[in-house]
Write an enzyme that holds these catalytic residues in place. Structure first.
Site, mmCIF file in Angstrom:
data_model
loop_
_atom_site.group_PDB
_atom_site.id
_atom_site.type_symbol
_atom_site.label_atom_id
_atom_site.label_comp_id
_atom_site.label_asym_id
_atom_site.label_seq_id
_atom_site.Cartn_x
_atom_site.Cartn_y
_atom_site.Cartn_z
ATOM 1 N N GLU A 1 30.917 -23.864 -39.649
ATOM 2 C CA GLU A 1 31.289 -25.165 -39.070
ATOM 3 C C GLU A 1 32.288 -24.991 -37.930
ATOM 4 O OE1 GLU A 1 29.045 -27.035 -39.676
ATOM 5 O OE2 GLU A 1 29.645 -28.633 -41.031
ATOM 6 N N THR B 1 28.904 -32.567 -32.440
ATOM 7 C CA THR B 1 30.082 -32.898 -33.237
ATOM 8 C C THR B 1 31.357 -32.625 -32.441
ATOM 9 O OG1 THR B 1 28.866 -32.374 -35.234
ATOM 10 C CG2 THR B 1 31.255 -32.406 -35.424
HETATM 11 N N1 LIG Z 1 21.698 -22.212 -37.337
HETATM 12 C C1 LIG Z 1 22.167 -23.268 -36.666
HETATM 13 N N2 LIG Z 1 21.769 -24.506 -37.011
HETATM 14 C C2 LIG Z 1 22.217 -25.592 -36.337
HETATM 15 N N3 LIG Z 1 23.079 -25.552 -35.315
HETATM 16 C C3 LIG Z 1 23.514 -24.336 -34.925
HETATM 17 C C4 LIG Z 1 23.079 -23.158 -35.587
HETATM 18 N N4 LIG Z 1 23.698 -22.115 -35.002
HETATM 19 C C5 LIG Z 1 24.467 -22.608 -34.019
HETATM 20 N N5 LIG Z 1 24.369 -23.944 -33.958
HETATM 21 C C6 LIG Z 1 25.079 -24.827 -33.004
HETATM 22 O O1 LIG Z 1 25.804 -25.848 -33.718
HETATM 23 C C7 LIG Z 1 25.748 -27.079 -32.981
HETATM 24 C C8 LIG Z 1 25.137 -28.166 -33.866
HETATM 25 O O2 LIG Z 1 26.060 -28.541 -34.802
HETATM 26 P P1 LIG Z 1 26.656 -30.013 -34.817
HETATM 27 O O3 LIG Z 1 27.723 -30.006 -35.839
HETATM 28 O O4 LIG Z 1 26.992 -30.444 -33.416
HETATM 29 O O5 LIG Z 1 25.395 -30.862 -35.278
HETATM 30 P P2 LIG Z 1 24.986 -31.344 -36.745
HETATM 31 O O6 LIG Z 1 25.269 -30.247 -37.705
HETATM 32 O O7 LIG Z 1 23.596 -31.866 -36.658
HETATM 33 O O8 LIG Z 1 25.953 -32.590 -36.909
HETATM 34 P P3 LIG Z 1 26.872 -33.115 -38.116
HETATM 35 O O9 LIG Z 1 27.752 -31.953 -38.485
HETATM 36 O O10 LIG Z 1 27.601 -34.285 -37.497
HETATM 37 O O11 LIG Z 1 25.987 -33.540 -39.215
HETATM 38 C C9 LIG Z 1 24.910 -26.848 -31.760
HETATM 39 O O12 LIG Z 1 25.780 -26.559 -30.682
HETATM 40 C C10 LIG Z 1 24.096 -25.598 -32.111
HETATM 41 O O13 LIG Z 1 23.764 -24.815 -30.994
HETATM 42 N N1 LIG Z 2 33.424 -35.040 -40.634
HETATM 43 C C1 LIG Z 2 32.723 -34.491 -39.507
HETATM 44 C C2 LIG Z 2 31.279 -34.365 -39.888
HETATM 45 C C3 LIG Z 2 30.403 -33.898 -38.760
HETATM 46 O O1 LIG Z 2 30.172 -32.559 -38.853
HETATM 47 C C4 LIG Z 2 32.879 -35.413 -38.321
HETATM 48 O O2 LIG Z 2 32.648 -36.607 -38.493
HETATM 49 O O3 LIG Z 2 33.224 -34.943 -37.232
#
Ligand SMILES: Nc1ncnc2c1ncn2[C@@H]1O[C@H](COP(=O)(O)OP(=O)(O)OP(=O)(O)O)[C@@H](O)[C@H]1O
Ligand SMILES: N[C@@H](CCO)C(=O)O
Length: 319
Positions: free
Chosen positions: A139, A191
């Site tokens: 994260e 995020t």
């Molecule tokens: N295996 C992976 N899976 C997903 N995202 C990845 C991975 N490896 C790297 N990343 C990077 O992490 C970011 C996506 O994570 P982000 O927290 O922004 O989105 P999310 O997980 O869908 O959102 P949230 O945490 O709000 O639910 C992007 O920049 C992406 O390139």
């Molecule tokens: N608690 C986090 C979750 C998204 O990864 C946020 O709202 O930024």
């Protein structure tokens, strides 16, 4: 391969783990509440060998980094490896069905799934709490900050409360049966961006209202009191700022409430929006409402009607 004879490491075996989507925050509980969903899920296939290193490939079209330090799965495994004395390496293939930047815990699914798979291949030497700690390193790569509100429900299932991350203190909450309708408008909100726009200070009157809602929501889950859950699904701190990034947010929320949703809001950092319902039929009606809103805005959307996932990341295959 040169393997220790008494090792509990599952050399030569291949494991498949299903890694569920998660809804972080649950409206009022920024960074402290989250729940796992049955749908959608990513898949991770992994094997362990005596060839040191982490080799990542993707069987999806998302063009994510394969460098272990840049991919959240790799970052989580690098953290886990610091607690492993043997010289081992991992080969993994990630199939993402949870789109990155969706607000559905895409990054958490990969980092959590990777450490769950690795732990199984290493003979289950780590606790769930250890795994949450390792996965938070993923994260950090995704959003710049360690937070566990997607990771904990992804690993442990159900609804989790993160009372503290340093030291890690996770409480699993029981809850009554609920249906979850999620719309993912096909725009990307990172995020890291959605965190940067937040105000760093909070008015006392807003804090009082927010912690009343968090306490009410937790009590509502534990007491299986749907009305209390509905009343408590209110966010006076984060949602007013972030909802500006999500076209159609106010329309979806208003129309879903009118259709009988208990309540809902931004999923994680958005742009997905989730709504909780007591009845399956209400959840289905809300999915139609969500689609209509985004069709009328000319924005493609992906919709899920699902329920809580009480298992968390699950080993489906060990060959
Ligand atoms: N295996 C992976 N899976 C997903 N995202 C990845 C991975 N490896 C790297 N990343 C990077 O992490 C970011 C996506 O994570 P982000 O927290 O922004 O989105 P999310 O997980 O869908 O959102 P949230 O945490 O709000 O639910 C992007 O920049 C992406 O390139
Ligand atoms: N608690 C986090 C979750 C998204 O990864 C946020 O709202 O930024």
């Amino acid at each position: 391969m040169n393997q220790p004879e008494q090792s509990s490491i599952l050399y030569g075996r291949k494991i498949t783990v299903e890694c569920p989507a998660t809804v972080a925050n649950l409206v009022c509980g920024f960074d402290i509440l989250g729940m796992a969903l049955k749908d959608p899920q990513d898949l991770i296939e992994m094997s362990v060998s005596d060839q040191p290193g982490i080799r990542i490939s993707h069987a999806d079209g998302y063009d994510l980094p394969t460098d272990p330090a840049q991919n959240v799965a790799g970052a989580a495994l690098l953290d886990l490896m610091q607690g492993v004395e043997e010289s081992v390496g991992f080969d993994l293939t990630i199939t993402k069905l949870i789109k990155p930047g969706s607000g559905l815990g895409s990054s958490a699914a990969s980092s959590a799934g990777a450490v769950v798979a690795a732990n199984q291949l290493l003979g289950n030497r780590f606790s769930q709490k250890d795994l949450v700690r390792f996965a938070m390193a993923g994260e950090k790569v995704a959003s710049g900050v360690k937070h566990a509100d997607n990771i904990a429900p992804c690993i442990m299932g159900g609804i989790t409360l993160i009372r503290s991350i340093f030291p890690l203190d996770i409480i699993q909450l029981s809850a009554p049966p609920m249906y979850v309708t999620v719309v993912h408008p096909q725009i990307e909100v990172r995020t890291s961006d959605a965190r940067q726009i937040l105000r760093k200070e909070v008015l006392l009157k807003d804090a009082i209202r927010q912690w009343g809602n968090i306490a009410g929501l937790v009590a509502g889950f534990l007491q299986k009191d749907y009305d209390l859950i509905g009343r408590s699904l209110e966010d006076v701190i984060i949602e007013p700022v972030r909802s500006i990034l999500i076209p159609g947010f106010d329309e979806v929320k208003k129309a879903s409430r009118e259709a009988g949703a208990l309540g809902g809001g931004i999923s994680g950092s958005g742009p997905s929006i989730f709504m909780l319902s007591r009845e399956a039929a209400t959840a289905q009606n809300i999915s139609v409402i969500m689609k209509d809103v985004y069709d009328s805005l000319g924005i493609d959307s992906k919709i899920y009607v699902t329920t809580l996932n009480n298992e968390g990341a699950t080993i489906r295959n060990l060959t």
